[in-house]
Design a protein around this motif. Structure first.
Motif, PDB file in Angstrom:
ATOM      1  N   THR A   1       8.765 -21.585  17.693  1.00 14.66           N
ATOM      2  CA  THR A   1       8.391 -22.326  18.895  1.00 14.66           C
ATOM      3  C   THR A   1       7.431 -21.527  19.768  1.00 14.66           C
ATOM      4  O   THR A   1       6.942 -22.043  20.760  1.00 14.66           O
ATOM      5  N   GLU A   2       7.168 -20.304  19.389  1.00 15.99           N
ATOM      6  CA  GLU A   2       6.262 -19.454  20.151  1.00 15.99           C
ATOM      7  C   GLU A   2       5.203 -18.889  19.225  1.00 15.99           C
ATOM      8  O   GLU A   2       5.408 -18.758  18.028  1.00 15.99           O
ATOM      9  N   SER A   3       4.076 -18.569  19.801  1.00 21.54           N
ATOM     10  CA  SER A   3       2.995 -18.006  18.998  1.00 21.54           C
ATOM     11  C   SER A   3       3.166 -16.498  18.865  1.00 21.54           C
ATOM     12  O   SER A   3       3.881 -15.864  19.638  1.00 21.54           O
ATOM     13  N   CYS A   4       2.481 -15.940  17.899  1.00 20.90           N
ATOM     14  CA  CYS A   4       2.502 -14.490  17.719  1.00 20.90           C
ATOM     15  C   CYS A   4       1.994 -13.809  18.990  1.00 20.90           C
ATOM     16  O   CYS A   4       2.550 -12.801  19.420  1.00 20.90           O
ATOM     17  N   GLU A   5       0.957 -14.369  19.593  1.00 25.17           N
ATOM     18  CA  GLU A   5       0.401 -13.782  20.814  1.00 25.17           C
ATOM     19  C   GLU A   5       1.436 -13.733  21.935  1.00 25.17           C
ATOM     20  O   GLU A   5       1.528 -12.736  22.649  1.00 25.17           O
ATOM     21  N   GLN A   6       2.222 -14.794  22.077  1.00 25.33           N
ATOM     22  CA  GLN A   6       3.271 -14.817  23.109  1.00 25.33           C
ATOM     23  C   GLN A   6       4.302 -13.713  22.851  1.00 25.33           C
ATOM     24  O   GLN A   6       4.737 -13.034  23.777  1.00 25.33           O
ATOM     25  N   ILE A   7       4.668 -13.558  21.601  1.00 25.18           N
ATOM     26  CA  ILE A   7       5.652 -12.540  21.235  1.00 25.18           C
ATOM     27  C   ILE A   7       5.095 -11.151  21.516  1.00 25.18           C
ATOM     28  O   ILE A   7       5.784 -10.283  22.050  1.00 25.18           O
ATOM     29  N   LEU A   8       3.822 -10.935  21.183  1.00 21.06           N
ATOM     30  CA  LEU A   8       3.187  -9.636  21.423  1.00 21.06           C
ATOM     31  C   LEU A   8       3.094  -9.329  22.915  1.00 21.06           C
ATOM     32  O   LEU A   8       3.280  -8.189  23.335  1.00 21.06           O
ATOM     33  N   GLU A   9       2.822 -10.342  23.724  1.00 16.48           N
ATOM     34  CA  GLU A   9       2.805 -10.141  25.179  1.00 16.48           C
ATOM     35  C   GLU A   9       4.186  -9.745  25.671  1.00 16.48           C
ATOM     36  O   GLU A   9       4.329  -8.828  26.481  1.00 16.48           O
ATOM     37  N   GLU A  10       5.207 -10.422  25.160  1.00 18.84           N
ATOM     38  CA  GLU A  10       6.586 -10.098  25.534  1.00 18.84           C
ATOM     39  C   GLU A  10       6.939  -8.673  25.115  1.00 18.84           C
ATOM     40  O   GLU A  10       7.704  -7.979  25.791  1.00 18.84           O
ATOM     41  N   ALA A  11       6.360  -8.222  24.002  1.00 15.27           N
ATOM     42  CA  ALA A  11       6.611  -6.870  23.498  1.00 15.27           C
ATOM     43  C   ALA A  11       5.966  -5.798  24.362  1.00 15.27           C
ATOM     44  O   ALA A  11       6.262  -4.621  24.208  1.00 15.27           O
ATOM     45  N   GLY A  12       5.077  -6.205  25.254  1.00 15.87           N
ATOM     46  CA  GLY A  12       4.420  -5.242  26.135  1.00 15.87           C
ATOM     47  C   GLY A  12       2.970  -4.985  25.806  1.00 15.87           C
ATOM     48  O   GLY A  12       2.346  -4.110  26.395  1.00 15.87           O
ATOM     49  N   ALA A  13       2.407  -5.756  24.867  1.00 15.23           N
ATOM     50  CA  ALA A  13       1.007  -5.547  24.476  1.00 15.23           C
ATOM     51  C   ALA A  13       0.034  -6.054  25.530  1.00 15.23           C
ATOM     52  O   ALA A  13      -1.129  -5.637  25.540  1.00 15.23           O
ATOM     53  N   GLY A  14       0.480  -6.949  26.395  1.00 11.72           N
ATOM     54  CA  GLY A  14      -0.357  -7.454  27.485  1.00 11.72           C
ATOM     55  C   GLY A  14      -1.718  -7.929  27.026  1.00 11.72           C
ATOM     56  O   GLY A  14      -1.827  -8.793  26.162  1.00 11.72           O
ATOM     57  N   ALA A  15      -2.763  -7.344  27.594  1.00  8.30           N
ATOM     58  CA  ALA A  15      -4.136  -7.753  27.301  1.00  8.30           C
ATOM     59  C   ALA A  15      -4.528  -7.501  25.848  1.00  8.30           C
ATOM     60  O   ALA A  15      -5.494  -8.079  25.354  1.00  8.30           O
ATOM     61  N   HIS A  16      -3.787  -6.651  25.161  1.00  8.25           N
ATOM     62  CA  HIS A  16      -4.093  -6.344  23.761  1.00  8.25           C
ATOM     63  C   HIS A  16      -3.536  -7.393  22.789  1.00  8.25           C
ATOM     64  O   HIS A  16      -3.854  -7.359  21.598  1.00  8.25           O
ATOM     65  N   ALA A  17      -2.708  -8.313  23.275  1.00  5.07           N
ATOM     66  CA  ALA A  17      -1.995  -9.241  22.393  1.00  5.07           C
ATOM     67  C   ALA A  17      -2.936 -10.039  21.497  1.00  5.07           C
ATOM     68  O   ALA A  17      -2.724 -10.113  20.276  1.00  5.07           O
TER      69      ALA A  17
END
Length: 172
Positions: A138-154
């Motif tokens: 239900t979520e994109s990889c980018e959303q998960i990466l942002e949640e992981a702390g990647a922020g602008a790098h997601a």
């Protein structure tokens, strides 16, 4: 699909560890590679149990782990960590593998290695690279990466990952 999921998860763990402060970043790739080793061991040694568990893989993670414990006497995460202990891999890697479904959450900037494996596993599943049938993410990889702390790098990490996954798919 197991090999592709493992290699892709390891790759994303490494990418995250390069951009997100994490304890023991040098263990990220290995922890990602072996996070589901217990599933392979269950499939090899208890094929009937694995088939039942595989059909459940689209369910809630806590239900699957409970079922693993009931049917196999151990969860795949516990079995993975036990194998890594037998192979004498470092404790931070074993802990990350053991905790990858319910990692210790850090309040500061630094993530636990278990969190990195958790987010990488979810991110790869969002790409559709799964070991067993699974619910559509239900979520994109980018959303998960942002949640992981990647922020602008997601977005950048997700694009690099797409390229890496294409190369991995040629191997598997």
């Amino acid at each position: 699909m197991f090999s592709l999921h493992s290699a892709a998860t390891a790759t994303l763990c490494d990418m995250l560890a390069q951009r997100v402060p994490v304890e023991y970043p040098e263990g990220a790739f290995i922890a990602g590679l072996f996070h589901d080793l217990g599933k392979l061991l269950i499939a090899n040694e208890l094929p009937r149990v694995y088939e039942v568990l595989r059909t459940m893989d689209g369910g809630e993670e806590n239900v699957i782990q409970t079922s693993e414990a009931e049917l196999a006497g151990i969860t795949h995460a516990e079995l993975s960590a036990a194998a890594l202990e037998r192979w004498k891999l470092p404790p931070p890697i074993r802990k990350a593998v053991l905790d990858h479904h319910s990692p210790e959450k850090r309040t500061g900037e630094q993530r636990s290695l278990g969190e990195i494996v958790h987010y990488a596993d979810r991110g790869i599943k969002a790409f559709g690279i799964v070991v067993s049938p699974s619910r559509r993410p239900t979520e994109s990889c980018e959303q998960i990466l942002e949640e992981a702390g990647a922020g602008a790098h997601a977005s950048r990490i997700a694009e690099e990952l797409r390229q890496e996954v294409q190369l991995l798919q040629e191997l598997f």
